[in-house]
Design a protein around this motif. Structure first.
Motif, PDB file in Angstrom:
ATOM      1  N   ARG A 357       0.873  -1.118   0.011  1.00 38.32           N
ATOM      2  CA  ARG A 357      -0.130   0.055   0.073  1.00 38.32           C
ATOM      3  C   ARG A 357       1.144   1.158   0.021  1.00 38.32           C
ATOM      4  O   ARG A 357       0.686   2.212  -0.795  1.00 38.32           O
ATOM      5  CB  ARG A 357      -0.929  -0.012   1.191  1.00 38.32           C
ATOM      6  N   GLN A 361       0.558   4.479  -2.696  1.00 40.60           N
ATOM      7  CA  GLN A 361       0.471   5.790  -2.189  1.00 40.60           C
ATOM      8  C   GLN A 361       1.538   6.850  -2.711  1.00 40.60           C
ATOM      9  O   GLN A 361       1.381   7.808  -3.115  1.00 40.60           O
ATOM     10  CB  GLN A 361       0.473   5.699  -0.472  1.00 40.60           C
ATOM     11  N   VAL A 366      -0.204  10.607  -2.672  1.00 39.31           N
ATOM     12  CA  VAL A 366      -0.998  10.774  -1.580  1.00 39.31           C
ATOM     13  C   VAL A 366      -0.168  11.427  -0.369  1.00 39.31           C
ATOM     14  O   VAL A 366       0.921  11.047  -0.138  1.00 39.31           O
ATOM     15  CB  VAL A 366      -1.260   9.347  -1.014  1.00 39.31           C
ATOM     16  N   PRO A 367      -0.855  12.671   0.004  1.00 34.16           N
ATOM     17  CA  PRO A 367      -0.246  13.216   0.943  1.00 34.16           C
ATOM     18  C   PRO A 367       0.241  12.441   2.293  1.00 34.16           C
ATOM     19  O   PRO A 367      -0.616  11.526   2.725  1.00 34.16           O
ATOM     20  CB  PRO A 367      -1.309  14.273   1.594  1.00 34.16           C
ATOM     21  N   GLU A 368       1.437  13.034   2.877  1.00 33.28           N
ATOM     22  CA  GLU A 368       1.854  12.515   3.961  1.00 33.28           C
ATOM     23  C   GLU A 368       0.911  12.088   5.131  1.00 33.28           C
ATOM     24  O   GLU A 368       0.753  10.958   5.638  1.00 33.28           O
ATOM     25  CB  GLU A 368       3.059  12.928   4.769  1.00 33.28           C
ATOM     26  N   ALA A 369      -0.021  13.151   5.595  1.00 31.58           N
ATOM     27  CA  ALA A 369      -1.038  13.270   6.804  1.00 31.58           C
ATOM     28  C   ALA A 369      -2.162  11.947   6.127  1.00 31.58           C
ATOM     29  O   ALA A 369      -2.463  11.195   7.197  1.00 31.58           O
ATOM     30  CB  ALA A 369      -1.654  14.602   6.547  1.00 31.58           C
ATOM     31  N   ASP A 370      -2.306  11.763   4.848  1.00 36.78           N
ATOM     32  CA  ASP A 370      -3.454  10.719   4.578  1.00 36.78           C
ATOM     33  C   ASP A 370      -2.791   9.403   4.581  1.00 36.78           C
ATOM     34  O   ASP A 370      -3.276   8.353   4.939  1.00 36.78           O
ATOM     35  CB  ASP A 370      -3.956  11.075   3.168  1.00 36.78           C
ATOM     36  N   ILE A 371      -1.387   9.427   4.287  1.00 35.91           N
ATOM     37  CA  ILE A 371      -0.792   7.985   4.431  1.00 35.91           C
ATOM     38  C   ILE A 371      -0.685   7.503   5.724  1.00 35.91           C
ATOM     39  O   ILE A 371      -0.884   6.460   6.258  1.00 35.91           O
ATOM     40  CB  ILE A 371       0.613   8.224   3.989  1.00 35.91           C
ATOM     41  N   ARG A 372      -0.486   8.441   6.807  1.00 38.69           N
ATOM     42  CA  ARG A 372      -0.579   8.342   8.128  1.00 38.69           C
ATOM     43  C   ARG A 372      -1.758   7.713   8.665  1.00 38.69           C
ATOM     44  O   ARG A 372      -1.880   6.886   9.618  1.00 38.69           O
ATOM     45  CB  ARG A 372       0.109   9.360   8.974  1.00 38.69           C
ATOM     46  N   LYS A 373      -2.939   8.256   8.224  1.00 43.36           N
ATOM     47  CA  LYS A 373      -4.185   7.958   8.371  1.00 43.36           C
ATOM     48  C   LYS A 373      -4.552   6.528   8.306  1.00 43.36           C
ATOM     49  O   LYS A 373      -5.141   6.055   9.101  1.00 43.36           O
ATOM     50  CB  LYS A 373      -5.261   8.876   8.088  1.00 43.36           C
ATOM     51  N   SER A 374      -3.892   6.035   7.039  1.00 44.45           N
ATOM     52  CA  SER A 374      -4.192   4.797   6.812  1.00 44.45           C
ATOM     53  C   SER A 374      -3.498   3.614   7.858  1.00 44.45           C
ATOM     54  O   SER A 374      -3.523   2.508   7.775  1.00 44.45           O
ATOM     55  CB  SER A 374      -3.642   4.505   5.250  1.00 44.45           C
ATOM     56  N   GLU A 376      -3.178   4.252  11.173  1.00 42.21           N
ATOM     57  CA  GLU A 376      -3.509   4.466  12.458  1.00 42.21           C
ATOM     58  C   GLU A 376      -4.525   3.471  13.076  1.00 42.21           C
ATOM     59  O   GLU A 376      -3.892   2.931  14.374  1.00 42.21           O
ATOM     60  CB  GLU A 376      -4.680   5.821  12.738  1.00 42.21           C
TER      61      GLU A 376
END
Length: 393
Positions: A357, A361, A366-374, A376
């Motif tokens: 994934r 990304q 994909v922005p880093e913040a959104d990668i991090r959300k994936s 969590e």
């Protein structure tokens, strides 16, 4: 009254700050607590899983135990070998220690798990290797296989605990079983925030060893250690992690091992810079050359362009308390041949990440913040597991 309260709070803050520094200065390694472990080894035939980091003060654990009459029979050597000077990924051969004459059995050659014959006549295995707290650092996999083999042969394992220099945070994608390999055997995030002793407890407690076998495990704990403690490694844990900065950056930069980007192997600053001949920004350059521990570095003898991280503010970087994906995203964005950024279809990168994934990304921007959300949801679940095995506050 208000001034008294403010003064009191300031004193409390200074006390906590000072006590944290004191704690960091009073760490006692498990290896430096022989009064605990020597009586447990007395009279037993012992095998050691050790490398150049396995020191009692300035003396190697092998020499220390022999001096104190412990019957050391075998040495098991992990990746990089007993002396820690072999290249990453290079097979390590069986040999004998010149100083003691003890047989050295490689766990990074023909096999990575001790065989029944390897363990014949052994009453106890002692594991003492400095880890850096990152899933794809292969000493974790060596621990996994040693514990598994020991459990199958009903041999107890003793782990001499050591601090985790990246122990102050937990971050990254959790390994999916599909992507298990020697650079990641267990369902943990890239940075898992545990000492090697705590990790061993988790392997046992979660039933992650083959067929759910349980090792007769004894962890000799650190004294004076907390996850607020900062620990500077006195010995290089492996040839290409020469200093605290490299150790700190390693969780973020080691992803480049699965890409067309060099992480600085073959230079004087491994894991403190990155680049490649096809990196399009030309402000900084380096040329990898053959060196001890990096005999055949990526782009040997070729001019690479990239980014120098050797002067970053370490305190500021540490305070982030998370992986930094900016380097990976920057390298992809400025690489001239994106089709070949992830060699071999990204197979090795996916093993490092523990998932495919992250690669998709990065390609998709994909922005880093959104990668991090994936990550969590999986991180929340892992932190619950981790909590059960912690030995230190």
């Amino acid at each position: 009254m208000r001034m008294n309260i403010v003064g009191f709070l300031i004193k409390v803050f200074l006390f906590l700050l000072f006590s944290t520094v004191l704690v960091a200065g009073k760490i006692t390694l498990a290896a430096d607590r022989p009064e605990i472990y020597l009586p447990l080894l007395d009279g037993k035939h012992v095998a050691l899983v050790v490398n150049q980091s396995s020191l009692v003060g300035k003396k190697h654990l092998v020499d220390y135990l022999l001096k104190h009459g412990i019957k050391v029979k075998k040495i098991f050597a992990p990746e990089h070998g007993f002396r820690g000077n072999a290249d990453a990924g290079a097979h390590v051969k069986n040999s004998r220690d010149r100083k003691t004459g003890l047989p050295i059995i490689s766990l990074y050659g023909k096999h990575k798990k001790p065989t029944k014959n390897d363990l014949k006549g052994i009453d106890m295995i002692v594991f003492d290797i400095q880890d850096v707290g990152v899933r794809f650092y292969t000493y974790l996999s060596t621990l996994h296989y040693v514990m598994e083999a020991a459990a199958e042969q009903y041999i107890p394992v003793m782990v001499l605990d050591r601090p985790n220099p990246n122990g102050h945070y937990v971050d990254g994608p959790v390994l999916q079983r599909k992507y298990r390999s020697f650079v990641g055997l267990d369902p943990v995030p890239v940075v898992y925030g545990m000492t090697i002793g705590e990790y061993a407890r988790m392997l046992n407690g979660e039933g992650w060893l083959k067929h759910g076998v349980k090792t007769d495990l004894r962890v000799i704990p650190l004294a004076g250690y907390t996850y607020r403690s900062r620990y500077s490694l006195p010995v290089k844990p492996s040839p290409n992690l020469p200093n605290d900065r490299a150790v700190m950056l390693y969780p973020s930069l080691a992803f480049f091992e699965g890409t067309a980007i060099s992480a600085g192997r073959g230079t004087g600053k491994p894991f403190q810079l990155y680049g490649a001949p096809k990196y399009m920004r030309k402000k900084f350059s380096f040329v990898p050359q053959s060196r001890p521990g990096a005999k055949y570095p990526k782009y040997k003898g070729k001019r690479c362009y990239g980014v120098d991280l050797s002067r970053i503010d370490m305190q500021k970087y540490r305070s982030r308390g998370k992986l930094y994906l900016g380097y990976l995203r920057d390298a992809y964005r400025h690489y001239a041949d994106k089709k070949h950024f992830f060699p071999n279809g990204g197979k090795f990168f996916d093993r490092l990440a523990g998932t495919d994934r992250l690669r998709h990304q990065i390609i998709s921007g994909v922005p880093e913040a959104d990668i991090r959300k994936s990550w969590e949801k999986d991180l929340v679940e892992f932190r619950k597991i981790r909590e059960r095995y912690l030995l230190y506050p």
